[in-house]
Design an enzyme around this catalytic site. Structure first.
Site, PDB file in Angstrom:
ATOM      1  N   HIS A 249       0.810  -1.226   0.000  1.00 31.06           N
ATOM      2  CA  HIS A 249       0.000   0.000   0.000  1.00 31.06           C
ATOM      3  C   HIS A 249       0.845   1.278   0.000  1.00 31.06           C
ATOM      4  O   HIS A 249       0.624   2.176  -0.797  1.00 31.06           O
ATOM      5  CB  HIS A 249      -0.923   0.030   1.226  1.00 31.06           C
ATOM      6  CG  HIS A 249      -1.782  -1.195   1.372  1.00 31.06           C
ATOM      7  ND1 HIS A 249      -2.263  -1.903   0.305  1.00 31.06           N
ATOM      8  CD2 HIS A 249      -2.257  -1.832   2.474  1.00 31.06           C
ATOM      9  CE1 HIS A 249      -3.005  -2.915   0.737  1.00 31.06           C
ATOM     10  NE2 HIS A 249      -3.001  -2.894   2.053  1.00 31.06           N
ATOM     11  N   LYS A 354      -7.257   6.244  13.201  1.00 29.83           N
ATOM     12  CA  LYS A 354      -7.169   5.662  11.858  1.00 29.83           C
ATOM     13  C   LYS A 354      -7.057   6.802  10.869  1.00 29.83           C
ATOM     14  O   LYS A 354      -7.948   7.661  10.797  1.00 29.83           O
ATOM     15  CB  LYS A 354      -8.425   4.827  11.558  1.00 29.83           C
ATOM     16  CG  LYS A 354      -8.367   4.188  10.174  1.00 29.83           C
ATOM     17  CD  LYS A 354      -9.415   3.104  10.010  1.00 29.83           C
ATOM     18  CE  LYS A 354      -9.435   2.523   8.607  1.00 29.83           C
ATOM     19  NZ  LYS A 354      -8.283   1.704   8.282  1.00 29.83           N
TER      20      LYS A 354
HETATM   21  C1  BG6 Z   1      -4.765  -4.697   4.604  1.00 33.08           C
HETATM   22  C2  BG6 Z   1      -3.858  -5.168   5.704  1.00 33.08           C
HETATM   23  O1  BG6 Z   1      -4.171  -4.897   3.356  1.00 33.08           O
HETATM   24  O2  BG6 Z   1      -5.030  -3.315   4.789  1.00 33.08           O
HETATM   25  C3  BG6 Z   1      -4.493  -4.907   7.049  1.00 33.08           C
HETATM   26  O3  BG6 Z   1      -3.605  -6.557   5.541  1.00 33.08           O
HETATM   27  C4  BG6 Z   1      -4.895  -3.476   7.200  1.00 33.08           C
HETATM   28  O4  BG6 Z   1      -3.596  -5.276   8.096  1.00 33.08           O
HETATM   29  C5  BG6 Z   1      -5.708  -3.021   5.993  1.00 33.08           C
HETATM   30  O5  BG6 Z   1      -5.657  -3.352   8.369  1.00 33.08           O
HETATM   31  C6  BG6 Z   1      -5.943  -1.517   6.036  1.00 33.08           C
HETATM   32  O6  BG6 Z   1      -6.808  -1.153   5.001  1.00 33.08           O
HETATM   33  P1  BG6 Z   1      -7.687   0.138   5.093  1.00 33.08           P
HETATM   34  O7  BG6 Z   1      -8.394   0.196   3.782  1.00 33.08           O
HETATM   35  O8  BG6 Z   1      -8.610  -0.040   6.247  1.00 33.08           O
HETATM   36  O9  BG6 Z   1      -6.732   1.291   5.304  1.00 33.08           O
END
Ligand code: BG6
Length: 500
Positions: A249, A354
């Site tokens: 990501h 978050k």
């Molecule tokens: C996933 C990870 O790819 O992305 C997770 O495996 C993580 O550990 C998640 O919590 C986070 O995604 P988002 O879209 O909630 O930021």
């Protein structure tokens, strides 16, 4: 006004792991929303394949619960549900058993016969990565992937555990499929705000001329999560945050921020430009990893007034675990545009909030002509790309505070998705699933991209795996990570940015 292109061609979505969590939380709710909003052709079918014995009706009931909980569409009326449920079915079988694949092939054939049409076959691997080889072998043996024009395969991350295993997996896939049939998912690329980075950079004349080392001082990419590893301890303990988040990501976001303008919107053109960035990232020398990367692991603490377990106490996690749940990494992109501009990447579990955002920190003005008394609150320009939540873009600049004295203050110019479009952006999986059905690979990772991303993180993984961190746990639940992460950026004269 929403402009809808033609619905994708007739398609059969075969989900290996169709009884699992991903299908329940993400895939089924997204498919339902696509259906509800009339993005799909009438000729589409979802076949869930999994170990657990279940009838079609049981399967539909389970998916309905998931859809009502996670799709954002709320409770579904029985009439609407009936229209959708007819597209869903279940096949119970072992992924090792040739008979499962024979029955699957027969089911696909039966569906196509009923439609009187050839359909696209999408094989979606929503299983643990260890099962991929088995499934591939069985699909091949059952001659289900012979027709390269009408078959696609979708793979979830993690794509391998390291560079070597990713290469092996790519070789295995390319024995059976062509690269143009392979969809490697990174759900960040499906996020509206992440896709908007290219629109923002390349459909406006204002920003591109200053988007380089002459004007940009540093870039920060933060992906913070307030939750811990939840029920995924046993997966996470073998992965760690670098594999789970940075290799995919955060590096994908970095690519979009740093890439050169594309010539056109072709998938291969955009993917070429992104891979150029990954290849230009300066290799971190294994002997100097400490200068470029900081790791952390959360210990017990409180979150929203409630006691929270430390990582080592989480279910599925070894009590002596040395797996990192936080990482901060500094990278440099060695090319004309970015030479010597640090890119700070930071991500962690159980941080205070978050939040995913990119902070482009511009350089100070070359000469401060204002009186010193005007500059107490002076701050160079910043551009913040808010990926989530409060999706939007904020540009901060200096303004004269109204009054009889000259006094400068940073103020914000804001674009908010919610205020402008009055609705939250669609779930990333909706975009990605529709793109798979339409056969558009732009938002998916190509083999060389995945391997180049592994090459970037390998020195850090190698050194961390070979050396005990010694100080774990080194941050408490609800804090911004270990103290060392603050010192790490401070010694460059920078500090971590968090939107207020
Ligand atoms: C996933 C990870 O790819 O992305 C997770 O495996 C993580 O550990 C998640 O919590 C986070 O995604 P988002 O879209 O909630 O930021």
């Amino acid at each position: 006004m929403e402009i809808k292109p033609m619905a994708p061609p007739p398609g059969i979505f075969i989900i290996f792991g169709g009884g699992g969590d991903l299908t329940w939380r993400k895939l089924a709710p997204s498919i339902y929303n696509l259906f509800k909003n009339q993005w799909l052709s009438d000729e589409f079918a979802v076949i869930g394949v999994d170990l657990k014995p279940m009838s079609d009706d049981d399967y539909r009931t389970r998916l309905r619960q998931g859809i009502e909980t996670f799709s954002g569409s709320g409770k579904i009326s029985n009439a609407d549900w009936e229209r959708f449920a007819g597209h869903l079915s279940y096949l119970n079988g072992n992924f090792d058993d040739p008979n499962t694949f024979e029955r699957l092939a027969a089911k696909i054939k039966q569906t196509e016969t009923a439609w009187g049409k050839q359909a696209e076959h999408v094989f979606y691997q929503a299983t643990p990565p260890t099962l991929v080889k088995n499934i591939l072998d069985r699909l091949e043996a059952a001659k289900m992937v012979k027709d390269r024009k009408h078959c696609r395969i979708v793979l979830e991350k993690p794509f391998g555990r390291d560079l070597e295993s990713a290469r092996t997996l790519n070789k295995m896939l390319l024995r059976v499929f062509e690269e143009s049939q392979i969809y490697r998912i990174d759900h960040y690329l499906g996020k509206e705000t992440v896709q908007n980075i290219l629109a923002f950079r390349f459909s406006n004349v204002l920003f591109e001329p200053i988007w380089d080392r002459r004007y940009i001082d540093s870039v920060q990419i933060t992906v913070a999560e307030d939750v811990g590893v939840e029920h995924r301890g046993s997966y996470f303990d073998h992965a760690g945050i670098v594999r789970d988040m940075i290799q995919n990501h955060l590096l994908q976001v970095l690519c979009l921020i740093a890439m050169e303008p594309m010539v056109n919107f072709d998938a291969s053109e955009i993917r070429n430009k992104k891979v150029d960035v990954l290849r230009a990232i300066r290799q971190i020398p294994e002997g100097r990893v400490d200068e470029f990367a900081i790791r952390g692991q959360y210990g017990p603490g409180t979150m929203d007034g409630k006691k929270a377990l430390g990582y080592r106490q989480e279910p599925g996690v070894s009590p002596q675990s040395t797996t990192e749940t936080f990482a901060a990494i500094k990278l440099f992109v060695d090319n004309w545009r970015w030479q010597d501009v640090p890119f700070y990447l930071r991500t962690g579990k159980h941080l205070p909030t978050k939040l995913s955002e990119v902070c482009i920190q511009f350089r100070p003005v070359p000469h401060r002509s204002f009186p010193a008394s005007a500059l107490n609150n002076w701050q160079p320009n910043r551009l913040i790309v808010r990926i989530q939540p409060d999706e939007g873009i904020v540009l901060s600049f200096q303004a004269k505070q109204p009054g009889l004295q000259v006094y400068l203050n940073p103020v914000d110019m804001r674009f908010s998705y919610l205020e402008t479009y009055h609705q939250a952006p669609p779930e990333a999986y909706e975009t990605l699933l529709l793109d798979i059905m339409r056969d558009d690979q732009t938002l998916f990772m190509r083999d060389d991209q995945v391997e180049a991303a592994w090459s970037v993180v390998m020195p850090v993984l190698n050194v961390w795996e070979a050396n005990d961190p010694g100080d774990f746990p080194n941050y408490t639940v609800g804090s911004w990570g270990p103290q060392a992460a603050e010192e790490f950026i401070l010694k460059d004269g920078n500090s971590w940015f968090v939107s207020s």
